[in-house]
Design a protein around this motif. Structure first.
Motif, PDB file in Angstrom:
ATOM      1  N   LYS A  16       0.836  -1.193   0.000  1.00 67.71           N
ATOM      2  CA  LYS A  16       0.000   0.000   0.000  1.00 67.71           C
ATOM      3  C   LYS A  16       0.874   1.247   0.000  1.00 67.71           C
ATOM      4  O   LYS A  16       2.007   1.240   0.487  1.00 67.71           O
ATOM      5  N   LYS A  17       0.313   2.330  -0.547  1.00 69.68           N
ATOM      6  CA  LYS A  17       0.940   3.637  -0.390  1.00 69.68           C
ATOM      7  C   LYS A  17       0.319   4.265   0.852  1.00 69.68           C
ATOM      8  O   LYS A  17      -0.898   4.402   0.949  1.00 69.68           O
ATOM      9  N   ILE A  18       1.175   4.641   1.818  1.00 68.94           N
ATOM     10  CA  ILE A  18       0.727   5.099   3.131  1.00 68.94           C
ATOM     11  C   ILE A  18       1.383   6.430   3.451  1.00 68.94           C
ATOM     12  O   ILE A  18       2.607   6.561   3.374  1.00 68.94           O
ATOM     13  N   LEU A  19       0.584   7.426   3.831  1.00 62.51           N
ATOM     14  CA  LEU A  19       1.115   8.715   4.287  1.00 62.51           C
ATOM     15  C   LEU A  19       0.856   8.822   5.781  1.00 62.51           C
ATOM     16  O   LEU A  19      -0.285   8.690   6.228  1.00 62.51           O
ATOM     17  N   HIS A  30       5.795  -1.661   2.020  1.00 60.95           N
ATOM     18  CA  HIS A  30       4.820  -0.624   1.680  1.00 60.95           C
ATOM     19  C   HIS A  30       5.543   0.649   1.250  1.00 60.95           C
ATOM     20  O   HIS A  30       6.670   0.917   1.656  1.00 60.95           O
ATOM     21  N   GLU A  31       4.869   1.436   0.429  1.00 59.63           N
ATOM     22  CA  GLU A  31       5.413   2.702  -0.052  1.00 59.63           C
ATOM     23  C   GLU A  31       4.983   3.789   0.928  1.00 59.63           C
ATOM     24  O   GLU A  31       3.834   4.234   0.900  1.00 59.63           O
ATOM     25  N   TYR A  34      -0.330  14.353  -2.548  1.00 57.48           N
ATOM     26  CA  TYR A  34      -0.158  12.897  -2.527  1.00 57.48           C
ATOM     27  C   TYR A  34      -1.520  12.206  -2.606  1.00 57.48           C
ATOM     28  O   TYR A  34      -2.555  12.790  -2.261  1.00 57.48           O
ATOM     29  N   PRO A  65      -2.477   8.734  -1.260  1.00 61.13           N
ATOM     30  CA  PRO A  65      -2.198   7.458  -0.598  1.00 61.13           C
ATOM     31  C   PRO A  65      -3.411   6.532  -0.556  1.00 61.13           C
ATOM     32  O   PRO A  65      -4.551   6.983  -0.622  1.00 61.13           O
ATOM     33  N   ASP A  66      -3.123   5.253  -0.399  1.00 61.65           N
ATOM     34  CA  ASP A  66      -4.189   4.284  -0.120  1.00 61.65           C
ATOM     35  C   ASP A  66      -4.669   4.433   1.318  1.00 61.65           C
ATOM     36  O   ASP A  66      -5.843   4.238   1.609  1.00 61.65           O
TER      37      ASP A  66
END
Length: 273
Positions: free
Chosen positions: A18-21, A42-43, A87, A89-90
């Motif tokens: 997942k893309k996580i911020l 994860h990204e 951004y 994110p997911d």
């Protein structure tokens, strides 16, 4: 981020990358979760309040051997928030926070307003910039870092608790409002952990507090801070639920704090004024 074909681990039930911020990632739970999530593939976009913290977190990630994108995000800075909303994110983890100590009657209103600006309003602005993208694609998740102080009240950090009670209300409303669009909302609720956050929060009143003028004298926090839990317990729980597809709405650690919070809620219905 495009969807990849399921790997063997994904087929076995582990969440796909997942893309996580994550906000507030320069220390404590945010730092630990960001580095471990990156280690798990994860990204991760990790936000820190100041440029020195950005550089320090980049160095920490390099030392840990993980790839971490680190950005500056001061939640009192509109330019920083505008940059972060670029951004997509997911998962958006709203983790940054400030704690100010002082009785409700004595604490300066400047400190009250700043606490809400950081803990609540800045994060709401960030969510308002990012969540519409989740709604448009009908997938995504927002995780709010609340607190045991979002369920119960701790005297002399009442303003902090008030911000976390506000977060509970906001998160609950978001959950109901966004569910029809495939966007999930959850909270994590730490108890008393030894990240240093509680210690600095307990000390924060010293710049304005005058014992001779105080309406309600400040207590000694030493006893309350003497036996704090290992932060790894909360970090491990966050690392599991942030990318997960299915998990409880509220995650509170240490587990023993759950009974304390439930007892507090019951007491609110039975105690006298």
């Amino acid at each position: 981020m495009g969807a990849a074909s399921a790997s063997d681990s994904e087929k076995e039930g582990e969440p796909m990358s997942k893309k996580i911020l994550i906000t507030g990632a320069s220390s404590g739970f945010g730092r630990g979760a960001a580095i471990e999530l990156a280690r798990r593939g994860h990204e991760v976009v990790a936000a820190a309040e100041t440029w020195p913290q950005v550089r320090s977190l980049r160095a920490d990630a390099a030392s840990a051997g993980v790839k971490l994108e680190v950005i500056k995000l001061n939640l009192l800075d509109g330019i920083d928030i505008a940059h972060a909303t670029g951004y997509d994110p997911d998962v958006l983890v709203l983790n940054a926070g400030a704690m100010e100590s002082g009785s409700i009657i004595d604490i300066p209103m400047e400190r009250v307003r700043e606490s809400f600006e950081i803990n609540v309003f800045g994060h709401m602005k960030l969510a308002q910039g990012i969540v519409p993208k989740m709604v448009a694609r009908k997938s995504g998740k927002v995780v709010w870092t609340s607190s045991m102080g979002g369920i119960l009240v701790i005297p002399f950090v009442g303003v902090y608790c008030a911000t976390k009670h506000a977060i509970e209300g906001i998160a609950g409303a978001m959950k109901a409002e966004l569910a029809p669009y495939g966007v999930k909302v959850a909270t994590v609720n730490p108890g008393v952990f030894g990240t240093g956050f509680n210690d600095t929060g307990a000390e924060s009143h010293v710049q304005w507090y005058d014992a001779d003028r105080a309406v309600v004298p400040m207590p000694d926090f030493g006893g309350a801070l003497a036996d704090q839990s290992d932060p790894q317990d909360m970090i491990d729980a966050m690392v599991e639920i942030i990318p997960a597809e299915v998990h409880p709405y509220r995650t509170m650690r240490p587990v023993g704090t759950i009974a304390v919070a439930r007892q507090w809620q019951e007491t609110e219905w039975t105690q006298d004024a």
